[in-house]
Design a protein around this motif. Structure first.
Motif, PDB file in Angstrom:
ATOM      1  N   LEU A  20      33.105  32.476  49.552  1.00  0.00           N
ATOM      2  CA  LEU A  20      33.693  31.327  50.242  1.00  0.00           C
ATOM      3  C   LEU A  20      34.495  30.459  49.273  1.00  0.00           C
ATOM      4  O   LEU A  20      35.598  30.012  49.598  1.00  0.00           O
ATOM      5  N   PHE A  21      33.982  30.243  48.083  1.00  0.00           N
ATOM      6  CA  PHE A  21      34.671  29.449  47.073  1.00  0.00           C
ATOM      7  C   PHE A  21      36.039  30.060  46.742  1.00  0.00           C
ATOM      8  O   PHE A  21      37.040  29.352  46.659  1.00  0.00           O
ATOM      9  N   CYS A  22      36.077  31.366  46.558  1.00  0.00           N
ATOM     10  CA  CYS A  22      37.328  32.049  46.210  1.00  0.00           C
ATOM     11  C   CYS A  22      38.357  31.989  47.335  1.00  0.00           C
ATOM     12  O   CYS A  22      39.558  32.049  47.081  1.00  0.00           O
ATOM     13  N   VAL A  36      35.466  36.839  41.025  1.00  0.00           N
ATOM     14  CA  VAL A  36      34.049  36.537  40.813  1.00  0.00           C
ATOM     15  C   VAL A  36      33.575  37.126  39.484  1.00  0.00           C
ATOM     16  O   VAL A  36      32.883  36.465  38.711  1.00  0.00           O
ATOM     17  N   ARG A  37      33.958  38.345  39.219  1.00  0.00           N
ATOM     18  CA  ARG A  37      33.588  38.979  37.951  1.00  0.00           C
ATOM     19  C   ARG A  37      34.105  38.155  36.767  1.00  0.00           C
ATOM     20  O   ARG A  37      33.401  37.919  35.800  1.00  0.00           O
ATOM     21  N   GLY A  41      31.769  35.872  34.116  1.00  0.00           N
ATOM     22  CA  GLY A  41      31.697  36.639  32.878  1.00  0.00           C
ATOM     23  C   GLY A  41      31.030  37.982  33.082  1.00  0.00           C
ATOM     24  O   GLY A  41      30.385  38.509  32.181  1.00  0.00           O
ATOM     25  N   GLY A  42      31.172  38.534  34.278  1.00  0.00           N
ATOM     26  CA  GLY A  42      30.591  39.838  34.592  1.00  0.00           C
ATOM     27  C   GLY A  42      29.137  39.782  35.019  1.00  0.00           C
ATOM     28  O   GLY A  42      28.534  40.809  35.315  1.00  0.00           O
ATOM     29  N   ALA A  43      28.549  38.585  35.062  1.00  0.00           N
ATOM     30  CA  ALA A  43      27.136  38.448  35.439  1.00  0.00           C
ATOM     31  C   ALA A  43      26.903  38.776  36.911  1.00  0.00           C
ATOM     32  O   ALA A  43      25.804  39.190  37.285  1.00  0.00           O
ATOM     33  N   LEU A  44      27.916  38.589  37.748  1.00  0.00           N
ATOM     34  CA  LEU A  44      27.780  38.890  39.177  1.00  0.00           C
ATOM     35  C   LEU A  44      28.858  39.877  39.587  1.00  0.00           C
ATOM     36  O   LEU A  44      30.051  39.641  39.360  1.00  0.00           O
ATOM     37  N   SER A  47      29.168  44.125  45.501  1.00  0.00           N
ATOM     38  CA  SER A  47      29.452  45.483  45.977  1.00  0.00           C
ATOM     39  C   SER A  47      30.375  45.421  47.200  1.00  0.00           C
ATOM     40  O   SER A  47      30.454  44.400  47.888  1.00  0.00           O
ATOM     41  N   ALA A  48      31.033  46.533  47.467  1.00  0.00           N
ATOM     42  CA  ALA A  48      31.934  46.602  48.621  1.00  0.00           C
ATOM     43  C   ALA A  48      31.181  46.329  49.916  1.00  0.00           C
ATOM     44  O   ALA A  48      31.668  45.613  50.794  1.00  0.00           O
ATOM     45  N   GLY A  49      29.983  46.868  50.039  1.00  0.00           N
ATOM     46  CA  GLY A  49      29.191  46.655  51.252  1.00  0.00           C
ATOM     47  C   GLY A  49      28.868  45.189  51.475  1.00  0.00           C
ATOM     48  O   GLY A  49      28.997  44.676  52.596  1.00  0.00           O
ATOM     49  N   THR A  50      28.451  44.517  50.411  1.00  0.00           N
ATOM     50  CA  THR A  50      28.152  43.081  50.504  1.00  0.00           C
ATOM     51  C   THR A  50      29.415  42.299  50.809  1.00  0.00           C
ATOM     52  O   THR A  50      29.428  41.408  51.664  1.00  0.00           O
ATOM     53  N   MET A  51      30.500  42.641  50.117  1.00  0.00           N
ATOM     54  CA  MET A  51      31.765  41.926  50.296  1.00  0.00           C
ATOM     55  C   MET A  51      32.241  41.995  51.748  1.00  0.00           C
ATOM     56  O   MET A  51      32.477  40.971  52.389  1.00  0.00           O
ATOM     57  N   TYR A  52      32.366  43.220  52.262  1.00  0.00           N
ATOM     58  CA  TYR A  52      32.960  43.360  53.588  1.00  0.00           C
ATOM     59  C   TYR A  52      31.995  42.960  54.698  1.00  0.00           C
ATOM     60  O   TYR A  52      32.426  42.454  55.734  1.00  0.00           O
TER      61      TYR A  52
END
Length: 107
Positions: A20-22, A36-37, A41-44, A47-52
């Motif tokens: 939502l922030f992005c 987000v990556r 700094g790569g901590a989060l 995944s495509a499934g979560t994203m979509y």
């Protein structure tokens, strides 16, 4: 704001928050995952499934809206309702941070 929407989204998952922030600027899923990556700094990594799945749910609930398609990628942007939810979540996170530092949250 519908109390059901508030109950569903506040508090937010970390992935949901960043998505939502992005979307304060129109973007597609892949662009969000890259941003987000970079922001974390790569901590989060989302995944495509979560994203979509999250984009679909947020669109259905009116937090984001389809803007246009570019090169076969759907671009979304936050709606007024989405901005309200994001603001609530930012205030919640700020309160947590202040409490962790022993600051008075009523200041």
């Amino acid at each position: 704001m519908d109390s059901r929407i508030r109950r569903i989204y506040v508090p937010m998952t970390e992935s949901g928050f960043y998505i939502l922030f992005c979307l304060q600027q129109s973007q597609h899923g892949y662009g969000i995952s890259q941003q987000v990556r970079q922001m974390t700094g790569g901590a989060l990594t989302i995944s495509a499934g979560t994203m979509y799945g999250t984009l679909s749910k947020m669109e259905k609930d009116g937090l984001i809206a389809f803007v246009r398609e570019e090169e076969k990628r759907k671009l979304y942007q936050i709606t007024e309702l989405g901005q309200e939810i994001l603001t609530l979540e930012l205030h919640r996170i700020e309160r947590l941070y202040k409490n962790s530092k022993g600051e008075n949250v009523n200041e």
